[in-house]
Design a protein around this motif. Structure first.
Motif, PDB file in Angstrom:
ATOM      1  N   THR A  61      11.117 -23.071 -62.298  1.00  0.00           N
ATOM      2  CA  THR A  61      11.726 -21.929 -61.211  1.00  0.00           C
ATOM      3  C   THR A  61      10.321 -21.180 -60.904  1.00  0.00           C
ATOM      4  O   THR A  61      10.561 -20.667 -59.529  1.00  0.00           O
ATOM      5  CB  THR A  61      12.376 -21.349 -61.751  1.00  0.00           C
ATOM      6  OG1 THR A  61      13.834 -22.496 -61.876  1.00  0.00           O
ATOM      7  CG2 THR A  61      13.838 -20.403 -61.212  1.00  0.00           C
ATOM      8  N   TYR A  84      18.929 -26.468 -48.399  1.00  0.00           N
ATOM      9  CA  TYR A  84      19.632 -26.242 -47.616  1.00  0.00           C
ATOM     10  C   TYR A  84      20.889 -26.206 -46.520  1.00  0.00           C
ATOM     11  O   TYR A  84      21.629 -26.434 -46.238  1.00  0.00           O
ATOM     12  CB  TYR A  84      19.583 -24.568 -47.813  1.00  0.00           C
ATOM     13  CG  TYR A  84      19.742 -23.812 -49.260  1.00  0.00           C
ATOM     14  CD1 TYR A  84      18.904 -23.887 -50.043  1.00  0.00           C
ATOM     15  CD2 TYR A  84      21.073 -23.039 -49.175  1.00  0.00           C
ATOM     16  CE1 TYR A  84      19.204 -23.135 -51.315  1.00  0.00           C
ATOM     17  CE2 TYR A  84      20.830 -22.225 -50.773  1.00  0.00           C
ATOM     18  CZ  TYR A  84      20.659 -21.685 -51.432  1.00  0.00           C
ATOM     19  OH  TYR A  84      20.187 -21.361 -52.158  1.00  0.00           O
ATOM     20  N   PRO A 137      24.203 -20.393 -64.575  1.00  0.00           N
ATOM     21  CA  PRO A 137      22.500 -21.132 -64.404  1.00  0.00           C
ATOM     22  C   PRO A 137      22.127 -22.273 -65.575  1.00  0.00           C
ATOM     23  O   PRO A 137      22.971 -22.700 -66.791  1.00  0.00           O
ATOM     24  CB  PRO A 137      21.995 -19.651 -64.335  1.00  0.00           C
ATOM     25  CG  PRO A 137      23.280 -19.144 -65.501  1.00  0.00           C
ATOM     26  CD  PRO A 137      23.851 -19.715 -65.870  1.00  0.00           C
ATOM     27  N   SER A 161      21.864 -22.659 -57.442  1.00  0.00           N
ATOM     28  CA  SER A 161      22.027 -21.843 -56.212  1.00  0.00           C
ATOM     29  C   SER A 161      22.603 -21.915 -54.957  1.00  0.00           C
ATOM     30  O   SER A 161      23.193 -21.785 -54.370  1.00  0.00           O
ATOM     31  CB  SER A 161      20.297 -20.951 -55.450  1.00  0.00           C
ATOM     32  OG  SER A 161      19.541 -22.102 -54.964  1.00  0.00           O
ATOM     33  N   ALA A 216      26.149 -22.774 -55.696  1.00  0.00           N
ATOM     34  CA  ALA A 216      26.903 -21.853 -55.849  1.00  0.00           C
ATOM     35  C   ALA A 216      27.073 -20.695 -54.533  1.00  0.00           C
ATOM     36  O   ALA A 216      28.107 -20.166 -54.171  1.00  0.00           O
ATOM     37  CB  ALA A 216      25.716 -20.658 -56.014  1.00  0.00           C
ATOM     38  N   ALA A 217      26.380 -21.182 -53.320  1.00  0.00           N
ATOM     39  CA  ALA A 217      26.386 -21.013 -51.734  1.00  0.00           C
ATOM     40  C   ALA A 217      27.711 -21.398 -51.434  1.00  0.00           C
ATOM     41  O   ALA A 217      28.052 -20.883 -50.704  1.00  0.00           O
ATOM     42  CB  ALA A 217      25.239 -20.437 -51.570  1.00  0.00           C
ATOM     43  N   ALA A 273      23.957 -17.412 -53.257  1.00  0.00           N
ATOM     44  CA  ALA A 273      22.682 -17.804 -54.019  1.00  0.00           C
ATOM     45  C   ALA A 273      21.710 -17.745 -54.699  1.00  0.00           C
ATOM     46  O   ALA A 273      20.918 -17.810 -55.556  1.00  0.00           O
ATOM     47  CB  ALA A 273      22.312 -18.403 -52.834  1.00  0.00           C
ATOM     48  N   MET A 316      22.289 -16.433 -58.364  1.00  0.00           N
ATOM     49  CA  MET A 316      21.988 -17.275 -58.897  1.00  0.00           C
ATOM     50  C   MET A 316      20.497 -18.235 -59.489  1.00  0.00           C
ATOM     51  O   MET A 316      20.464 -18.477 -60.491  1.00  0.00           O
ATOM     52  CB  MET A 316      22.481 -18.518 -58.530  1.00  0.00           C
ATOM     53  CG  MET A 316      22.941 -19.971 -58.875  1.00  0.00           C
ATOM     54  SD  MET A 316      23.048 -19.767 -61.017  1.00  0.00           S
ATOM     55  CE  MET A 316      25.047 -19.842 -61.227  1.00  0.00           C
ATOM     56  N   TYR A 317      19.793 -17.727 -58.202  1.00  0.00           N
ATOM     57  CA  TYR A 317      18.123 -18.038 -58.505  1.00  0.00           C
ATOM     58  C   TYR A 317      17.574 -16.847 -59.733  1.00  0.00           C
ATOM     59  O   TYR A 317      16.748 -17.700 -60.409  1.00  0.00           O
ATOM     60  CB  TYR A 317      17.655 -17.289 -57.298  1.00  0.00           C
ATOM     61  CG  TYR A 317      15.963 -17.424 -57.659  1.00  0.00           C
ATOM     62  CD1 TYR A 317      15.682 -17.798 -58.192  1.00  0.00           C
ATOM     63  CD2 TYR A 317      15.701 -15.790 -57.643  1.00  0.00           C
ATOM     64  CE1 TYR A 317      14.143 -18.123 -58.016  1.00  0.00           C
ATOM     65  CE2 TYR A 317      13.968 -15.778 -57.200  1.00  0.00           C
ATOM     66  CZ  TYR A 317      13.572 -16.791 -57.475  1.00  0.00           C
ATOM     67  OH  TYR A 317      11.975 -15.841 -57.991  1.00  0.00           O
ATOM     68  N   LYS A 368      18.977 -16.394 -61.931  1.00  0.00           N
ATOM     69  CA  LYS A 368      19.960 -16.300 -63.152  1.00  0.00           C
ATOM     70  C   LYS A 368      18.800 -17.855 -63.594  1.00  0.00           C
ATOM     71  O   LYS A 368      18.939 -17.251 -65.084  1.00  0.00           O
ATOM     72  CB  LYS A 368      21.371 -17.210 -63.411  1.00  0.00           C
ATOM     73  CG  LYS A 368      22.354 -15.377 -62.555  1.00  0.00           C
ATOM     74  CD  LYS A 368      23.878 -15.385 -62.883  1.00  0.00           C
ATOM     75  CE  LYS A 368      24.680 -14.207 -63.192  1.00  0.00           C
ATOM     76  NZ  LYS A 368      25.198 -13.335 -63.555  1.00  0.00           N
ATOM     77  N   VAL A 369      18.830 -18.684 -62.925  1.00  0.00           N
ATOM     78  CA  VAL A 369      18.081 -19.565 -63.497  1.00  0.00           C
ATOM     79  C   VAL A 369      17.053 -19.135 -63.993  1.00  0.00           C
ATOM     80  O   VAL A 369      16.040 -19.600 -65.127  1.00  0.00           O
ATOM     81  CB  VAL A 369      18.380 -20.976 -62.132  1.00  0.00           C
ATOM     82  CG1 VAL A 369      17.205 -22.051 -62.770  1.00  0.00           C
ATOM     83  CG2 VAL A 369      19.494 -21.331 -62.233  1.00  0.00           C
ATOM     84  N   LEU A 370      16.327 -18.559 -63.024  1.00  0.00           N
ATOM     85  CA  LEU A 370      14.940 -18.063 -63.390  1.00  0.00           C
ATOM     86  C   LEU A 370      14.765 -16.945 -64.688  1.00  0.00           C
ATOM     87  O   LEU A 370      13.666 -17.553 -66.459  1.00  0.00           O
ATOM     88  CB  LEU A 370      14.681 -16.733 -62.396  1.00  0.00           C
ATOM     89  CG  LEU A 370      12.799 -16.235 -62.360  1.00  0.00           C
ATOM     90  CD1 LEU A 370      12.376 -16.929 -63.010  1.00  0.00           C
ATOM     91  CD2 LEU A 370      13.095 -14.721 -62.647  1.00  0.00           C
TER      92      LEU A 370
END
Lengths: 266, 266
Positions: A116, A129, A167, A176, A179-180, B180, B183-184, B186-188
């Motif tokens: 990531t 996306y 996550p 992500s 989530a979107a 989105a 969440m990015y 959060k994953v990071l």
């Protein structure tokens, strides 16, 4: 159709389902087909026509006319999406249907071979996306426009994931994007009070996705999670989670755009 | 830097902030500048150079060298983002810094003049996500790469919104993009345990965004919410929420990538 009331698909029903060529999509199509009343229509969408034909054969019944079309939902225009739905109606009026339901099952996992912290490929993000979020929105809009006249009889099901709200290491694209996508449906449900919207999270299911993760993922934690799913035999059969999805729908106890997981109590 | 421990920016600190030409971005820059120790650097990014110069002037102090560059983060390449950070270092080694912090404040509201049920403009969605999600990720990656050597001294702050976790009628672009983006991060944070990551939600703030909503929004509910914010005088001053953001950071009690709102208890 009132909020939190049961959903009846036993009348003449229109149903469209994306990602219908395999796995959860195929299983949901099969389970839904069993419920539909006379003169119902199912439209199955995916790229692979041969596999769509197999899903279609599994759905056929005296009540249901099954239509399928090969379409690449990563690239299709809103016009093409509109036309594929209109063609499946074969001139019938939308008011002929007692209910109309769409399942947004299409989805991909994204690039699992990059940490990531290394993500910077914007064109790749856009492509991800396009398929998983933007064209889901565009397809949903075509559905809403075409069935506008029977808005109070519409049902929308987004196939989501625990990853939309929790996550998971190594899955930034997937988390992500989910989530979107889930949030779009939540906003829609806020605005369209007469449309029933469900975000259904199917749990860990025995599909081609599991092997894809094990083949592609660089994240150790992700590999361990999926390896243990596989080794411990805890993966669900597609038909098991599809049956739960259908039960949740029929019971209709979910709040607008609620995230309901396979493991939630019924 | 251990988890849940206080964050100290009183040493020689590097700070980069996007969306620094106005509103919350400017206010955060000003508040952060007050904390930084000798030989610190602040890099301010936005499109409007004249407004950046004003923010820069507000941040200047004996301790802090303020650099600003006009950059369009809706279009900049990862390479350009990389280079703008490297230039701001003026040959100094990243190991000179006791801490390095990035604030992702850039953001836009999206198309408010369309009902969510009518969304189908995929190129417009892509553009929205380019600025609000994809290029935020790309900029963050450049920051992580450049400061890789001091990974245990990095702090990342994403300016998020209640809309990332709660749907708001008429704001599908904004809500889904914020979901989105959050969440990015959060994953990071799941993957990068040594990096401190905060999702800070500033509350309803008196900025140009409020007037933009009232001018553009077609959704009645959205207009009512923002009209009442304005009429009841409940909007926060940018400096008030910026001060809270800084206090939350310094206290460092947040869990990895926690969503902390202005209205949460301290």
């Amino acid at each position: 159709m009132a909020m939190s009331s049961s959903i009846d698909l036993s009348g003449t029903t229109y149903c469209v389902l994306s990602g219908a060529s395999q796995g959860i999509g195929r299983a949901i199509a099969v389970e839904v087909a069993k419920l539909l009343g006379p003169k119902s229509v199912i439209l199955l969408l995916a790229r692979n026509k041969d596999q769509l034909a197999i899903t279609a054969a599994l759905c056929e019944s005296d009540n249901v006319s099954v239509v399928y079309e090969s379409i690449d939902l990563s690239k299709a225009s809103p016009r093409q999406m509109h036309d594929v739905i209109v063609r499946s109606l074969k001139g019938r009026s939308v008011s002929d249907f007692a209910a109309s339901i769409i399942f947004h099952n299409v989805g991909s996992l994204g690039n699992l071979s990059i940490d990531t912290a290394q993500m910077e490929n914007v064109p790749e993000l856009r492509e991800y996306y396009d398929l998983n979020v933007f064209n889901v929105i565009a397809l949903n809009t075509q559905f809403l426009k075409i069935f506008d006249e029977i808005e109070d009889r519409l049902v929308i099901v987004n196939i989501t994931s625990l990853c939309a709200i929790k996550p998971m290491s190594g899955m930034a694209y997937y988390c992500s994007g989910k989530a979107a996508r889930e949030m779009y449906f939540k906003v829609l449900a806020e605005e369209k009070k007469h449309v029933r919207v469900l975000n259904y999270s199917p749990g860990p299911v025995e599909t081609a996705m599991i092997d894809y993760v094990l083949a592609e993922a660089v994240n150790e934690n992700l590999r361990e999670v999926f390896t243990s799913f596989k080794n411990q035999g805890t993966l669900l059969k597609p038909e098991v989670t599809a049956q739960k999805c259908v039960r949740v729908l029929q019971a209709g106890k979910f709040s607008p755009a609620e995230h309901v997981d396979y493991f939630d109590d019924e």
